[in-house]
Design a protein around this motif. Structure first.
Motif, short mmCIF file in Angstrom:
data_model
loop_
_atom_site.label_atom_id
_atom_site.label_comp_id
_atom_site.label_asym_id
_atom_site.label_seq_id
_atom_site.Cartn_x
_atom_site.Cartn_y
_atom_site.Cartn_z
N UNK A 218 33.21 -27.85 73.60
CA UNK A 218 32.84 -26.55 74.05
C UNK A 218 32.17 -25.70 72.87
N UNK A 219 31.25 -24.93 73.38
CA UNK A 219 30.50 -24.12 72.57
C UNK A 219 31.08 -22.82 72.31
N UNK A 220 32.06 -22.63 73.01
CA UNK A 220 32.75 -21.50 72.97
C UNK A 220 33.36 -21.15 71.51
N UNK A 221 33.34 -20.19 70.70
CA UNK A 221 33.91 -19.89 69.76
C UNK A 221 35.40 -19.73 69.47
N UNK A 222 35.92 -19.55 70.69
CA UNK A 222 37.29 -19.33 71.05
C UNK A 222 38.24 -20.54 71.32
N UNK A 226 36.06 -25.91 69.04
CA UNK A 226 35.45 -25.05 68.01
C UNK A 226 36.32 -24.86 66.86
N UNK A 227 37.63 -24.81 67.03
CA UNK A 227 38.74 -24.80 65.94
C UNK A 227 38.57 -25.92 65.21
N UNK A 228 38.56 -27.04 65.85
CA UNK A 228 38.57 -28.34 65.21
C UNK A 228 37.22 -28.51 64.34
N UNK A 409 37.45 -35.17 63.38
CA UNK A 409 38.33 -34.05 63.58
C UNK A 409 39.70 -34.27 63.52
N UNK A 410 40.58 -33.58 63.52
CA UNK A 410 42.06 -33.76 63.34
C UNK A 410 42.61 -34.56 64.36
N UNK A 411 42.17 -33.94 65.75
CA UNK A 411 42.59 -34.79 66.82
C UNK A 411 42.26 -36.34 67.00
N UNK A 412 41.19 -36.85 66.49
CA UNK A 412 40.91 -38.13 66.40
C UNK A 412 41.65 -38.89 65.32
N UNK A 413 42.15 -38.11 64.41
CA UNK A 413 42.97 -38.65 63.28
C UNK A 413 44.53 -38.81 63.73
N UNK A 414 44.90 -37.87 64.12
CA UNK A 414 46.28 -38.01 64.72
C UNK A 414 46.46 -39.01 65.95
N UNK A 415 45.64 -38.60 66.89
CA UNK A 415 45.79 -39.59 67.86
C UNK A 415 45.45 -40.97 67.71
#
Length: 440
Positions: A218-222, A226-228, A409-415
């Protein structure tokens, strides 16, 4: 009479000496033999998934030779489904350990692109054995068994779809938002986009351990995505010295390219699987495992690596997720660069996380949860030794190193860790059913 007694004593001592030499444990030769295969792969710049395949087949025949001579070692035919109907019958070796060692090198010679380089290693091994007083007939007969087994392994390997990879439709990355696209500085094409078709060793299929879906682009900054991306960006901007070292220590990127003006210089490094193969050698040496057990552990780790890469690569090219470097350059900071060079394949899941966690689970089962060791794998790349308190600690550090390096990104690591853990647990249950128990 004295002369006859002297001859009798000499014959007894001679036969005894030969018997002692014939049964001597050859563990000290195992690590250099496997590492010789590693060095050829570094020379060839073998990509990580392919490296795991080469390790597996180089050790498969040796594993089977040992199993045919020692009932305490479980044959791979009992836990590899596709191997059950394969004819790996060979003559019994006069010295099965010599045969197993030579089989590793001979299989590598036949299967690796620059396998001819292992001819010198074969000669070196035989010269060492002669210096250790192994009789020539025993050496030659054992070499013959190794050569026969290597050919049978190559016939088995020929049916795993590797040859069909080049016949697949050329992979063309999508230019749509959110999808992987080649990254600087070399903009290398996607590595092994069809690896999912490779026949696995122990898992049932490439998609058996499909991870959770990645956080949606997503391009949405919220947005969560974007947080990742912001996390990768912010951490990359304020890395500690320790984080920089950890990222560099586990880099293991065979494709590293440095550019200066119009000049590009490639740097050859060990693959992630090669790093774990060496850790396995170091652990076996510290534990003083017998030749039989040490070789079996090496073989099982190689097979686990191969299956973990098949599973991981299946997801990589299913989700084909964009790398942090591309996202940050497009939407946050056009001048930002990650600490590590981004590898040439999609982001999700993290290969280091999947394969390190899977292997760590296997090694923990075989050798214990609190097995401390000192890793010297990166010394040849001018990095110091590093001490770990357990295999799981090392795997956890390898996983988070990819966030510090700016390439996941963190989810690629944890998952990815969850995916690797599931693979490792499945492999362990399969080995338990085959009768393989903890060995240390």
């Amino acid at each position: 009479m004295k002369r006859m007694l002297f001859i009798y004593v000499w014959l007894v001592l001679s036969v005894s000496a030969k018997a002692e030499v014939a049964t001597k444990d050859l563990s000290q030769h195992l690590q250099p033999t496997v590492f010789a295969v590693t060095m050829v792969m570094i020379h060839d710049v073998v990509n990580p998934p392919a490296a795991s395949r080469f390790y597996t087949y180089c050790l498969l025949g040796a594993h089977e030779i040992v199993a045919r001579h020692q009932q305490t070692v479980v044959s791979p035919t009992t836990f590899i489904r596709s191997l059950g109907q394969t004819n790996l019958e060979t003559a019994r070796a006069d010295n099965y350990q010599i045969a197993a060692l030579y089989c590793i090198l001979e299989t590598g010679r036949l299967i690796l692109p620059s396998g001819y380089m292992l001819e010198d290693e074969e000669k070196k091994l035989l010269d060492q054995l002669r210096a250790e007083k192994y009789p020539e007939p025993i050496i030659q007969q054992s070499v013959g068994v190794a050569q026969e087994m290597a050919k049978k392994v190559l016939a088995y390997a020929a049916a795993d779809n590797y040859r069909n990879l080049s016949a697949r439709t050329r992979y063309r990355p999508s230019k749509a938002d959110g999808f992987w696209y080649p990254t600087p500085p070399a903009y290398i094409e996607a590595i092994e986009p069809h690896w999912r078709i490779i026949r696995p060793m122990m898992i049932d299929s490439c998609s058996q351990f499909r991870p959770k879906p990645p956080v949606a682009f997503s391009k949405d900054t919220t947005s969560e995505f974007h947080k990742l991306a912001q996390e990768v960006y912010q951490i990359g901007n304020k890395l500690t010295d320790e984080q920089r070292f950890i990222a560099s220590y586990w880099d293991c990127n065979p494709f590293a390219v440095n550019t200066s003006g119009h000049m590009s210089i490639g740097f050859k490094k060990i693959s992630p699987g090669g790093h774990w193969m060496n850790i396995t050698s170091l652990a076996a040496t510290k534990a003083k495992l017998s030749f039989d057990n040490a070789l079996m552990v090496q073989s099982l780790v190689a097979m686990t690596l191969m299956d973990a890469f098949i599973s991981c690569w299946d997801e990589k090219y299913r989700s084909s997720r964009i790398r942090p470097e591309t996202v940050i350059n497009r939407y946050i900071n056009v001048r930002w660069q990650p600490l590590l060079q981004t590898p040439p394949f999609p982001e999700y899941t993290s290969g280091h996380s999947v394969i390190s966690t899977a292997v760590a689970e296997l090694l923990t089962y075989l050798m214990g949860d609190n097995f401390s060791f000192t890793d010297n794998t990166e010394v040849i790349f001018e990095l110091p030794e590093r001490r770990f308190t357990s295999f799981r600690q090392a795997a956890s550090e390898a996983a988070i190193s990819r966030l510090y390096g700016g390439i996941h990104y963190r989810d690629a690591i944890e998952n990815g860790q969850d995916q690797g853990r599931a693979i490792g647990e499945f492999v362990i249950e399969r080995l338990k059913k085959a009768g393989i128990k903890p060995i240390f």
